[in-house]
Motif scaffolding. Structure first.
Motif, short mmCIF file in Angstrom:
data_model
loop_
_atom_site.label_atom_id
_atom_site.label_comp_id
_atom_site.label_asym_id
_atom_site.label_seq_id
_atom_site.Cartn_x
_atom_site.Cartn_y
_atom_site.Cartn_z
N LEU A 160 -17.07 53.61 5.65
CA LEU A 160 -16.39 52.83 6.69
C LEU A 160 -17.06 51.47 6.83
O LEU A 160 -18.29 51.38 6.91
CB LEU A 160 -16.40 53.59 8.01
CG LEU A 160 -15.65 52.96 9.19
CD1 LEU A 160 -15.07 54.05 10.09
CD2 LEU A 160 -16.55 52.05 10.03
N VAL A 161 -16.26 50.43 6.89
CA VAL A 161 -16.74 49.06 7.07
C VAL A 161 -16.27 48.56 8.42
O VAL A 161 -15.07 48.63 8.74
CB VAL A 161 -16.21 48.14 5.95
CG1 VAL A 161 -16.70 46.71 6.17
CG2 VAL A 161 -16.66 48.64 4.58
N CYS A 162 -17.21 48.07 9.23
CA CYS A 162 -16.84 47.45 10.50
C CYS A 162 -16.29 46.06 10.23
O CYS A 162 -16.88 45.28 9.48
CB CYS A 162 -18.06 47.36 11.42
SG CYS A 162 -18.69 48.95 11.94
N CYS A 163 -15.17 45.75 10.85
CA CYS A 163 -14.48 44.47 10.60
C CYS A 163 -14.34 43.69 11.89
O CYS A 163 -14.40 44.25 12.99
CB CYS A 163 -13.09 44.73 10.01
SG CYS A 163 -13.08 45.77 8.55
N ASN A 164 -14.10 42.40 11.75
CA ASN A 164 -13.80 41.56 12.91
C ASN A 164 -12.31 41.69 13.23
O ASN A 164 -11.53 40.78 13.02
CB ASN A 164 -14.19 40.11 12.62
CG ASN A 164 -15.68 39.95 12.41
OD1 ASN A 164 -16.46 40.60 13.10
ND2 ASN A 164 -16.08 39.14 11.46
N GLY A 165 -11.94 42.87 13.69
CA GLY A 165 -10.55 43.17 13.99
C GLY A 165 -9.86 43.82 12.80
O GLY A 165 -10.30 43.70 11.64
N ALA A 166 -8.78 44.54 13.08
CA ALA A 166 -8.03 45.20 12.01
C ALA A 166 -7.43 44.20 11.04
O ALA A 166 -7.25 44.51 9.86
CB ALA A 166 -6.93 46.08 12.62
N GLN A 167 -7.14 42.98 11.51
CA GLN A 167 -6.58 41.98 10.60
C GLN A 167 -7.54 41.69 9.45
O GLN A 167 -7.13 41.55 8.30
CB GLN A 167 -6.26 40.68 11.37
CG GLN A 167 -5.69 39.56 10.52
CD GLN A 167 -4.27 39.84 10.01
OE1 GLN A 167 -3.61 40.76 10.49
NE2 GLN A 167 -3.81 39.05 9.06
N GLN A 168 -8.84 41.60 9.75
CA GLN A 168 -9.79 41.40 8.67
C GLN A 168 -9.83 42.62 7.76
O GLN A 168 -10.00 42.49 6.54
CB GLN A 168 -11.19 41.10 9.20
CG GLN A 168 -12.13 40.69 8.06
CD GLN A 168 -13.61 40.70 8.42
OE1 GLN A 168 -14.04 41.45 9.28
NE2 GLN A 168 -14.37 39.86 7.75
N GLY A 169 -9.68 43.81 8.34
CA GLY A 169 -9.62 45.00 7.51
C GLY A 169 -8.48 44.95 6.51
O GLY A 169 -8.64 45.28 5.33
N LEU A 170 -7.30 44.50 6.97
CA LEU A 170 -6.17 44.34 6.06
C LEU A 170 -6.47 43.30 4.99
O LEU A 170 -6.15 43.48 3.80
CB LEU A 170 -4.92 43.94 6.84
CG LEU A 170 -4.35 44.98 7.81
CD1 LEU A 170 -3.22 44.37 8.62
CD2 LEU A 170 -3.85 46.21 7.05
N ALA A 171 -7.10 42.19 5.40
CA ALA A 171 -7.42 41.12 4.45
C ALA A 171 -8.39 41.61 3.39
O ALA A 171 -8.24 41.30 2.19
CB ALA A 171 -8.00 39.92 5.20
N LEU A 172 -9.40 42.38 3.79
CA LEU A 172 -10.36 42.91 2.83
C LEU A 172 -9.69 43.86 1.86
O LEU A 172 -9.92 43.80 0.64
CB LEU A 172 -11.50 43.60 3.57
CG LEU A 172 -12.45 42.71 4.36
CD1 LEU A 172 -13.36 43.55 5.25
CD2 LEU A 172 -13.28 41.83 3.42
#
Length: 460
Positions: A160-172
């Protein structure tokens, strides 16, 4: 007038003063303690409850820090109005365009959470750069969140990677799954953030036809074969903008096609907390090929910027970490730490329960006012409703509503494949209270009536 408040202190392992604050919060939420009510003097309450004066004093101090009460020297402590916990109301039309959770449940607990953060042994670690995947405590809390509010039991915190919001998760997930010029398959109308990512990363989006359960398997198979696409981006639970939920059978059919055609799945489960009875996520059905993305923005608060991305393999996880290091070096520490504190101490469960209850009341109001114009919601606490209609009708409705003082989601914002799935999304959470929401929904209803009237006159 001094209240005769005599709370029922809940059982539990937490300190007695914290449980007294919890009882105060519950009585404020239920209306047993009205706004402006004066709490009993601390000594009187201690005697009434048979507990120490120091415990009551500590509870009153913590309640003030949490924004539940206001203390005035010589006058006493008074219950704050719920409006004291609301975000400032923006100027302009009533906001029915953004999916924002009601802020009261989180706001009333924020000061208390910050006070608890001071006692964390790992607090100062968050002044340094976090590891690329985030601090371990936050990653473990993220896995608990996914299991508790997304049905993702057994989510592997080590991937699991902590992201700066779900939007960054989608971008990654997009950045490690597709290259410029590639085609990415998605719903014919989808989250506008996916469209923005595709434009930024020079990806081609191919919209897929939907039915009542989301993406149609035949449409997926045909588009994958025709385009050679290898990535599928989906919102299977409370799809944005339609609010549809894939059944288990539909999810299994989509997974079977993805396996046969070797598609990587990017699953956006940001609304999972609003559909507790939804089938298991695609990441449980196809863990070897699914990037699972979620976060707390739609419940605990978007300002925390706490998102979570679970990679399907160790190799994919390492590619994501390379992307994190290249773009942000490490996730932000303190917003995620607030979310972690709430998840660990159980406040997140209470906040989500209150947000769901508020969402249920708001959806009931939308059903009352908009009636048959809305597509039947798939969850009783859905945060938005969908009004299916042609693109031209949607544009007219949006314009009339805006002139009347209510802003809905721009009808063209979600459209990927014109002509397949069109309509108007109405978001229910951003209005500061039910009275404001009612006015906004009545404006939309009036705009609908005008649209029907114009069509009738056109027939003559």
């Amino acid at each position: 007038m001094v209240s005769a408040w005599a709370p029922q202190i809940p059982d539990g392992d937490g300190p007695l003063y914290e449980r007294l604050v919890a009882a105060l919060r519950a009585d404020v939420a239920s209306g047993a303690l009205a706004a402006g009510a004066r709490l009993p003097p601390q000594r009187d309450l201690a005697y009434r409850l048979g507990i120490g004066l120091g415990t009551v004093t500590r509870a009153y101090v913590e309640a003030e820090r949490a924004g539940l009460v206001s203390a005035h020297v010589g006058r006493g402590s008074f219950v704050n109005a719920p409006a004291d916990h609301r975000a400032p109301v923006r100027d302009g039309p009533i906001n029915l365009a953004q999916n924002i959770a009601p802020t009261g449940p989180a706001a009333s607990r924020l000061a208390e959470a910050l006070a608890r953060l001071r006692r964390r042994p790992d607090l100062l670690e968050h002044l340094a750069y976090a590891p690329a995947a985030g601090h371990e405590a936050q990653r473990r809390a993220g896995a608990r969140w996914l299991a508790r509010f997304g049905g993702y039991d057994g989510a592997t915190w080590s991937r699991l990677v902590c992201c700066n919001g779900a939007q960054q998760g989608l971008a990654l997930a997009m950045s490690v799954s597709a290259r410029a010029g590639d085609t990415v398959l998605c719903e014919a109308s989808t989250y506008n953030g996916v469209k923005a990512l595709a434009a930024h990363m020079s990806l081609r989006l191919k919209g897929l036809a939907l039915d009542d359960e989301g993406v149609r398997p035949d449409a997926l198979e045909a588009a994958a074969k025709a385009t050679g696409a290898r990535v599928l981006s989906l919102i299977p639970t409370l799809q944005n903008p339609t609010g549809r939920i894939m059944s288990l059978a539909r999810r299994e059919a989509i997974v079977a096609i993805a396996r046969r055609l070797d598609l990587t799945i990017i699953e956006d489960d940001i609304y999972g907390a609003y559909a507790p009875d939804a089938p298991p996520p695609l990441a449980l059905l196809a863990p070897e090929r699914t990037f699972h993305v979620s976060g707390v923005s739609k419940t605990l608060g978007p300002g925390l910027r706490a998102g979570f991305l679970v990679a399907p393999s160790q190799a994919a996880f390492e590619r994501v970490l390379d992307a994190v290091r290249a773009v942000t070096f490490a996730p932000s520490g303190f917003g995620g730490l607030v979310a972690t504190q709430w998840i660990e101490d159980g406040a997140a469960d209470q906040i989500v329960a209150e947000v769901r209850a508020e969402a249920t009341a708001r959806l009931s109001l939308a059903r009352e006012i908009l009636g048959a114009a809305i597509e039947a919601p798939r969850s009783d606490c859905a945060p938005h409703v969908w009004l299916p209609m042609s693109e031209l009708e949607a544009e007219r409705l949006s314009g009339r509503a805006l002139r009347g003082g209510a802003e809905v989601t721009p009808p063209d914002a979600p459209i990927v494949e014109p002509g397949l799935v069109t309509g108007v999304r109405v978001c229910l959470g951003a209005a500061p209270d039910l009275q404001t929401l009612r006015r906004g929904l009545e404006t939309v209803a009036g705009a609908l009536s005008s649209e029907v009237g114009e069509r009738s006159r056109a027939v003559i």
